[in-house]
Design an enzyme around this catalytic site. Structure first.
Site, short mmCIF file in Angstrom:
data_model
loop_
_atom_site.label_atom_id
_atom_site.label_comp_id
_atom_site.label_asym_id
_atom_site.label_seq_id
_atom_site.Cartn_x
_atom_site.Cartn_y
_atom_site.Cartn_z
N HIS A 175 55.78 -57.19 -42.22
CA HIS A 175 55.61 -58.62 -42.49
C HIS A 175 56.52 -59.40 -41.53
O HIS A 175 57.49 -60.04 -41.95
CB HIS A 175 55.97 -58.91 -43.95
CG HIS A 175 55.56 -60.28 -44.42
ND1 HIS A 175 54.70 -61.09 -43.71
CD2 HIS A 175 55.91 -60.99 -45.53
CE1 HIS A 175 54.54 -62.22 -44.37
NE2 HIS A 175 55.26 -62.19 -45.46
N CYS A 214 61.96 -63.10 -49.91
CA CYS A 214 60.83 -63.76 -49.25
C CYS A 214 59.94 -64.53 -50.23
O CYS A 214 59.19 -65.40 -49.81
CB CYS A 214 60.02 -62.74 -48.48
SG CYS A 214 59.26 -61.48 -49.55
N ARG A 229 59.68 -70.84 -42.99
CA ARG A 229 58.41 -70.23 -42.58
C ARG A 229 57.62 -71.21 -41.71
O ARG A 229 56.98 -70.82 -40.74
CB ARG A 229 57.57 -69.83 -43.81
CG ARG A 229 58.11 -68.67 -44.63
CD ARG A 229 58.13 -67.37 -43.83
NE ARG A 229 56.83 -67.03 -43.26
CZ ARG A 229 55.88 -66.33 -43.88
NH1 ARG A 229 56.11 -65.85 -45.10
NH2 ARG A 229 54.73 -66.06 -43.30
N ASP A 273 63.24 -57.68 -52.31
CA ASP A 273 61.84 -58.13 -52.41
C ASP A 273 61.27 -57.44 -53.65
O ASP A 273 61.90 -56.54 -54.23
CB ASP A 273 61.08 -57.74 -51.13
CG ASP A 273 59.64 -58.21 -51.13
OD1 ASP A 273 59.30 -59.11 -51.92
OD2 ASP A 273 58.83 -57.67 -50.34
N ARG A 294 46.09 -61.32 -42.71
CA ARG A 294 46.79 -60.59 -43.79
C ARG A 294 45.85 -59.51 -44.27
O ARG A 294 44.76 -59.81 -44.77
CB ARG A 294 47.16 -61.56 -44.92
CG ARG A 294 47.70 -60.85 -46.15
CD ARG A 294 48.38 -61.78 -47.13
NE ARG A 294 49.68 -62.20 -46.64
CZ ARG A 294 50.63 -62.75 -47.39
NH1 ARG A 294 50.43 -62.94 -48.67
NH2 ARG A 294 51.79 -63.10 -46.87
N GLN A 348 57.72 -63.26 -41.73
CA GLN A 348 58.73 -63.56 -42.74
C GLN A 348 60.14 -63.42 -42.16
O GLN A 348 61.04 -64.21 -42.46
CB GLN A 348 58.55 -62.61 -43.93
CG GLN A 348 59.57 -62.81 -45.03
CD GLN A 348 59.46 -64.18 -45.70
OE1 GLN A 348 58.37 -64.60 -46.06
NE2 GLN A 348 60.57 -64.88 -45.85
N1 NVA Z 1 56.29 -56.99 -50.19
C1 NVA Z 1 55.51 -58.06 -50.73
C2 NVA Z 1 55.68 -59.30 -49.89
C3 NVA Z 1 54.95 -60.50 -50.39
C4 NVA Z 1 55.13 -61.68 -49.49
C5 NVA Z 1 54.05 -57.65 -50.77
O1 NVA Z 1 53.58 -57.01 -49.82
O2 NVA Z 1 53.39 -57.95 -51.75
N1 CP Z 2 56.64 -64.65 -48.44
C1 CP Z 2 55.30 -64.69 -48.31
O1 CP Z 2 54.73 -64.17 -47.35
O2 CP Z 2 54.66 -65.37 -49.29
P1 CP Z 2 53.09 -65.48 -49.53
O3 CP Z 2 52.61 -64.17 -50.04
O4 CP Z 2 52.97 -66.58 -50.54
O5 CP Z 2 52.42 -65.84 -48.22
#
Ligand code: NVA
Ligand code: CP
Length: 318
Positions: free
Chosen positions: A130, A266, A294, A225, A103, A133
């Site tokens: 992502h 998500c 997931r 989201d 990540r 997801q």
């Molecule tokens: N779009 C959000 C997704 C979190 C799982 C982010 O990048 O923070």
């Molecule tokens: N949806 C998702 O990726 O959640 P986290 O940020 O908790 O991993």
């Protein structure tokens, strides 16, 4: 050749169907609590530059339940966090582990990591994509609607990393995917272009609009989201002023979708911003199924990228 999973575009329609089918089998199988050894003697490194609840847990538990091991490291624990290059990090990790899940703040860093790695790299979220997801989101949709092809899915709000991967996932599945976003918050043009081109062979279509009511009309699924993704916090006031309340998924907005439409998110969610509590905590919401899926889809994906052809034998054996 090793298989990475960075955007979602790496999958063919057949591979996507295979992963979803295998994930559904793993989901059924989990109730039996039977031990598995598909990833025996395999260790994966999980690298996190940002917080995570679902991604970290689902991959760690998936690896454990498949008989493998994982090591999770935050950036502050890695030399990468104090200047070692992604290339050196990837080359070293390739000698030590069998796969990398990362990540990262910047998608470019992930691409550099993947290019220098001889083991598969899975995107655990970047600023642009992502993909892990979307596997869960598609499995959840398929469970509820018994198919994917020909469904209408409306994305409402920020055309962010999740939306960019949805474009590919929808196109590969033959879904009609409609995005309603303000002009400055549209998804990546390249992803839109590529998804449209994939759709030519699967029957999926991509439409980009500004009006959320038009996007949601007769949709089978409405997705949103957060309006303020990780890394965009300094832009918070501006984003909320542009996106709220027009793009907030409310009961009123949901009333323009099909009567049996589902709501996906998500998570983490921000009630009162991108969605009302009435919707996310209401009867149309499937967000907890998505979160659970997931785990099952992480298993399907890991088998595909780490085991190649052997994954087909696993699918037959389940
Ligand atoms: N779009 C959000 C997704 C979190 C799982 C982010 O990048 O923070
Ligand atoms: N949806 C998702 O990726 O959640 P986290 O940020 O908790 O991993």
């Amino acid at each position: 050749m090793k298989k990475d999973f960075l955007t979602f575009a790496e999958l063919s329609p057949q591979e996507l169907q295979f992963v979803l089918g295998l994930s559904a089998k793993f989901k059924k199988r989990r109730k039996k609590m039977a031990p598995a050894s598909h990833l025996r003697m395999r260790t994966l490194a999980l690298l996190f530059q940002k917080q995570s609840t679902r991604t970290r847990l689902s991959f760690e538990v998936a690896i454990r339940e498949l008989g493998g091991e994982s090591v999770t490291l935050s950036m502050s624990e890695l030399q990468l966090g104090r200047g070692e290059t992604p290339e050196d990090t990837a080359a070293v990790l390739s000698r030590l582990v069998h796969g990398i899940i990362a990540r990262v703040n910047s998608h470019e860093e992930l691409v550099r990591l993947a290019s220098a790695s001889s083991v598969p790299v899975i995107n655990g979220l970047s600023d642009r994509f992502h993909p892990a997801q979307i596997l869960a989101d598609l499995l959840t949709l398929q469970e509820r609607k018994k198919r994917l092809r020909g469904l209408k899915v409306a994305w409402v709000g920020d055309g962010n990393n999740v939306c960019n991967s949805w474009l590919y996932g929808a196109a590969l599945s033959g879904i009609d995917f409609v995005v309603a976003a303000p002009r400055d918050y549209r998804p990546l043009e390249q992803a839109v272009r590529e998804a449209k081109s994939i759709g030519k062979s699967t029957g999926g279509t991509i439409t980009i609009l500004e009006d959320p009511i038009e996007a949601v009309r007769d949709a089978d699924c409405v997705v949103t989201d957060t309006f303020v993704s990780m890394g965009f916090e300094s832009d918070r006031e501006k984003r909320l002023s542009v996106l709220m309340p027009k793009y907030t998924v409310s009961e009123e907005l949901m009333s323009h979708a099909k009567r049996d439409a589902i709501f996906e998110h998500c998570m983490p969610a921000h009630r009162g911003e991108e969605v009302t509590s009435g919707v996310i905590d209401g009867p149309q919401s499937v967000v907890l199924d998505q979160a659970e899926n997931r785990l099952h889809t992480a298993k399907g994906l890991l088998c595909l990228v780490l085991l190649g052809k052997k994954a087909q034998a696993i699918a037959r054996s389940l």
